[in-house]
Design a protein around this motif. Structure first.
Motif, PDB file in Angstrom:
ATOM      1  N   LYS A 297      22.756  30.864  25.230  1.00 10.26           N
ATOM      2  CA  LYS A 297      23.893  30.656  26.107  1.00 10.26           C
ATOM      3  C   LYS A 297      24.234  31.936  26.847  1.00 10.26           C
ATOM      4  O   LYS A 297      24.416  32.991  26.231  1.00 10.26           O
ATOM      5  CB  LYS A 297      25.118  30.186  25.315  1.00 10.26           C
ATOM      6  CG  LYS A 297      24.940  28.811  24.681  1.00 10.26           C
ATOM      7  CD  LYS A 297      26.205  28.375  23.978  1.00 10.26           C
ATOM      8  CE  LYS A 297      26.015  27.021  23.320  1.00 10.26           C
ATOM      9  NZ  LYS A 297      27.241  26.558  22.643  1.00 10.26           N
ATOM     10  N   PRO A 298      24.309  31.864  28.185  1.00  8.37           N
ATOM     11  CA  PRO A 298      24.684  33.054  28.946  1.00  8.37           C
ATOM     12  C   PRO A 298      26.151  33.380  28.747  1.00  8.37           C
ATOM     13  O   PRO A 298      26.983  32.492  28.562  1.00  8.37           O
ATOM     14  CB  PRO A 298      24.408  32.639  30.399  1.00  8.37           C
ATOM     15  CG  PRO A 298      24.546  31.159  30.391  1.00  8.37           C
ATOM     16  CD  PRO A 298      24.069  30.702  29.028  1.00  8.37           C
ATOM     17  N   GLN A 299      26.466  34.632  28.801  1.00  8.05           N
ATOM     18  CA  GLN A 299      27.841  35.074  28.650  1.00  8.05           C
ATOM     19  C   GLN A 299      28.196  36.051  29.758  1.00  8.05           C
ATOM     20  O   GLN A 299      27.348  36.792  30.245  1.00  8.05           O
ATOM     21  CB  GLN A 299      28.038  35.767  27.298  1.00  8.05           C
ATOM     22  CG  GLN A 299      27.770  34.870  26.091  1.00  8.05           C
ATOM     23  CD  GLN A 299      28.799  33.774  25.927  1.00  8.05           C
ATOM     24  OE1 GLN A 299      29.933  33.913  26.380  1.00  8.05           O
ATOM     25  NE2 GLN A 299      28.405  32.686  25.290  1.00  8.05           N
TER      26      GLN A 299
ATOM     27  N   TRP B 104      34.899  33.205  37.169  1.00 11.16           N
ATOM     28  CA  TRP B 104      33.482  33.599  37.167  1.00 11.16           C
ATOM     29  C   TRP B 104      33.307  35.112  37.312  1.00 11.16           C
ATOM     30  O   TRP B 104      32.199  35.587  37.541  1.00 11.16           O
ATOM     31  CB  TRP B 104      32.738  32.892  38.284  1.00 11.16           C
ATOM     32  CG  TRP B 104      32.656  31.409  38.117  1.00 11.16           C
ATOM     33  CD1 TRP B 104      33.010  30.672  37.017  1.00 11.16           C
ATOM     34  CD2 TRP B 104      32.210  30.466  39.086  1.00 11.16           C
ATOM     35  NE1 TRP B 104      32.802  29.343  37.242  1.00 11.16           N
ATOM     36  CE2 TRP B 104      32.310  29.177  38.509  1.00 11.16           C
ATOM     37  CE3 TRP B 104      31.736  30.580  40.393  1.00 11.16           C
ATOM     38  CZ2 TRP B 104      31.946  28.029  39.186  1.00 11.16           C
ATOM     39  CZ3 TRP B 104      31.363  29.439  41.079  1.00 11.16           C
ATOM     40  CH2 TRP B 104      31.474  28.161  40.476  1.00 11.16           C
TER      41      TRP B 104
ATOM     42  N   LEU C 172      30.274  36.930  35.869  1.00 14.99           N
ATOM     43  CA  LEU C 172      29.154  36.002  35.941  1.00 14.99           C
ATOM     44  C   LEU C 172      28.586  35.935  37.358  1.00 14.99           C
ATOM     45  O   LEU C 172      27.375  36.018  37.563  1.00 14.99           O
ATOM     46  CB  LEU C 172      29.589  34.600  35.512  1.00 14.99           C
ATOM     47  CG  LEU C 172      29.885  34.386  34.032  1.00 14.99           C
ATOM     48  CD1 LEU C 172      30.604  33.062  33.825  1.00 14.99           C
ATOM     49  CD2 LEU C 172      28.593  34.435  33.220  1.00 14.99           C
TER      50      LEU C 172
ATOM     51  N   ASN D 152      34.749  29.922  32.340  1.00 15.81           N
ATOM     52  CA  ASN D 152      33.852  31.074  32.198  1.00 15.81           C
ATOM     53  C   ASN D 152      32.923  30.975  30.998  1.00 15.81           C
ATOM     54  O   ASN D 152      32.244  31.937  30.651  1.00 15.81           O
ATOM     55  CB  ASN D 152      34.657  32.371  32.111  1.00 15.81           C
ATOM     56  CG  ASN D 152      35.612  32.378  30.918  1.00 15.81           C
ATOM     57  OD1 ASN D 152      35.714  31.399  30.183  1.00 15.81           O
ATOM     58  ND2 ASN D 152      36.300  33.494  30.732  1.00 15.81           N
ATOM     59  N   GLU D 153      32.870  29.784  30.343  1.00 18.90           N
ATOM     60  CA  GLU D 153      31.976  29.616  29.212  1.00 18.90           C
ATOM     61  C   GLU D 153      31.715  28.134  28.967  1.00 18.90           C
ATOM     62  O   GLU D 153      32.468  27.272  29.437  1.00 18.90           O
ATOM     63  CB  GLU D 153      32.577  30.248  27.951  1.00 18.90           C
ATOM     64  CG  GLU D 153      33.875  29.605  27.512  1.00 18.90           C
ATOM     65  CD  GLU D 153      34.479  30.283  26.281  1.00 18.90           C
ATOM     66  OE1 GLU D 153      33.798  31.134  25.690  1.00 18.90           O
ATOM     67  OE2 GLU D 153      35.622  29.934  25.918  1.00 18.90           O
TER      68      GLU D 153
ATOM     69  N   GLU E  55      29.316  21.251  25.596  1.00 27.05           N
ATOM     70  CA  GLU E  55      27.865  21.246  25.788  1.00 27.05           C
ATOM     71  C   GLU E  55      27.318  19.821  25.817  1.00 27.05           C
ATOM     72  O   GLU E  55      27.681  18.981  24.999  1.00 27.05           O
ATOM     73  CB  GLU E  55      27.175  22.047  24.691  1.00 27.05           C
ATOM     74  CG  GLU E  55      25.685  22.219  24.934  1.00 27.05           C
ATOM     75  CD  GLU E  55      25.061  23.253  24.021  1.00 27.05           C
ATOM     76  OE1 GLU E  55      24.171  23.993  24.479  1.00 27.05           O
ATOM     77  OE2 GLU E  55      25.479  23.327  22.844  1.00 27.05           O
TER      78      GLU E  55
ATOM     79  N   CYS F 119      31.424  25.578  32.508  1.00 26.55           N
ATOM     80  CA  CYS F 119      31.165  26.702  33.414  1.00 26.55           C
ATOM     81  C   CYS F 119      29.874  26.415  34.168  1.00 26.55           C
ATOM     82  O   CYS F 119      28.788  26.459  33.579  1.00 26.55           O
ATOM     83  CB  CYS F 119      31.056  28.003  32.634  1.00 26.55           C
ATOM     84  SG  CYS F 119      30.556  29.432  33.639  1.00 26.55           S
TER      85      CYS F 119
ATOM     86  N   CYS G 227      26.994  29.032  34.033  1.00 26.56           N
ATOM     87  CA  CYS G 227      26.365  29.053  32.711  1.00 26.56           C
ATOM     88  C   CYS G 227      25.472  27.830  32.515  1.00 26.56           C
ATOM     89  O   CYS G 227      24.378  27.934  31.941  1.00 26.56           O
ATOM     90  CB  CYS G 227      27.430  29.098  31.623  1.00 26.56           C
ATOM     91  SG  CYS G 227      28.359  30.646  31.535  1.00 26.56           S
ATOM     92  N   SER G 228      25.927  26.662  32.964  1.00 33.06           N
ATOM     93  CA  SER G 228      25.104  25.454  32.858  1.00 33.06           C
ATOM     94  C   SER G 228      23.803  25.621  33.635  1.00 33.06           C
ATOM     95  O   SER G 228      22.731  25.199  33.175  1.00 33.06           O
ATOM     96  CB  SER G 228      25.875  24.238  33.390  1.00 33.06           C
ATOM     97  OG  SER G 228      26.949  23.896  32.556  1.00 33.06           O
TER      98      SER G 228
END
Length: 347
Positions: free
Chosen positions: A16-18, A65, A68, A294-295, A299, A332, A335-336
């Protein structure tokens, strides 16, 4: 194509990107917007993706964001006007959906202002105004007030949508999306008449695009009853495709894919809008849960894996793919897209 779409999924869970760690949020800036340095980490991943794949977000003016996409704190109004200058430099973001046109038509000069913020390789996905694609006139609360006499009107579709987008965006126009709002039973009970009217409008749209045959015309529906073979026949007859609308009002992706197969070979247009766990009218709940966007908070691994395989199959056969993602898909959108990119690269 079918083998690619439903082949074995990657067994490796995507990381998962952060957002980059940051100090307490400073006062919002008002000047030009720059890309977050952390976005550079996706250069190598972007190089592993199909060249004919373009992914992006659905609306971009989100202060959350920061780290990001944005290099700092900006007010939403600043991002709305200037954010594309930074956004389009993100390695994974090669398109964007202009959603605001659904509520009110834009002028050619407004489209041109967007086009001026991005480079020559960038492409826009643009939604037709609801004044053309909604069978009902609605109040500010979204409730139907009366029948819309302009529903699927060919002249209005061309003059208020196709022509301004062509003039303003030029070669940067990628997809025109005609999203049919949920229809009253009077239309759903007469699909032949509905599709005849849709076909007449699509014919006029294609004629207006004669000099730009590369522009994709896509139709998205919000009624499962319209996932029928005659819809595919109408789209094929007028050089249009079906837009996968991943939304609480629609069945999951695997139920919608047969329409795409009926149109094969052809491009992919997908709008991943709302996680189905929130239901058909779940935008307020999704917004409340996902803010500040932002996250990943909701999911949807099932949709992500099937979408990744669909993208790999279609692009692998040489067809273009446009995929836009909303914050309300998983919490987010950037992130997706990063997770989706990892899933595609792993196939």
């Amino acid at each position: 194509m079918q083998d690619d779409l439903f082949g074995p999924a990657s067994p490796e869970p995507a990381r998962k990107p952060q957002a980059a760690p940051s100090a307490p949020r400073p006062k919002a800036r008002s000047g030009d917007v720059a890309l977050a340095p952390a976005a550079a980490q996706y250069q190598a991943l972007a190089a592993q993706l199909p060249a004919n794949l373009r992914m992006g977000v659905s609306t971009w003016s989100y202060p959350g964001w920061e780290g990001l996409v944005w290099d700092g704190a900006y007010d939403a109004s600043v991002l709305s006007k200037k954010g594309l200058t930074a956004y389009h430099r993100h390695p994974l973001l090669r398109t964007v959906c202009v959603d605001r046109t659904f509520w009110r038509p834009l002028t050619a000069s407004q489209y041109a202002a967007y086009a001026a913020q991005v480079d020559a390789d960038f492409r826009f996905v643009v939604k037709c105004p609801a004044g053309v694609t909604d069978a009902q006139v609605r109040g500010e609360d979204g409730k139907a007030r009366e029948t819309n006499p302009a529903f699927l009107d060919p002249r209005l579709a061309v003059e208020h949508f196709v022509e301004p987008t062509l003039e303003g965006l030029g070669d940067k126009l990628g997809v025109l999306v005609f999203q049919l709002s949920p229809l009253p039973w009077g239309w759903l009970s007469r699909p032949t008449l509905l599709l005849e009217r849709l076909g007449t409008m699509l014919a006029a749209v294609r004629e207006a695009l004669a000099a730009r045959p590369q522009v994709i015309v896509a139709v998205e529906v919000r009624d499962p009853e319209l996932l029928i073979a005659p819809l595919a026949d109408t789209l094929r007859a007028h050089g249009a495709t079906f837009c996968l609308g991943l939304h609480g009002k629609m069945p999951p992706i695997e139920v919608q894919l047969p329409i795409l197969r009926a149109l094969w070979p052809g491009p992919l247009v997908c709008r991943w809008n709302l996680n189905r766990i929130f239901g058909a009218y779940g935008y307020p709940d999704a917004q409340k849960k996902h803010d500040p966007f932002n996250e990943i908070r909701s999911e949807d691994l099932h949709t992500r894996e099937l979408l990744a395989r669909t993208i790999r199959g279609i692009t692998g056969a040489g067809q273009p793919a446009f995929v836009t993602v909303s914050n309300d898909a998983e919490g987010c959108a950037p992130c997706s897209i990063a997770l989706l990119s990892q899933a595609i690269a792993a196939l």
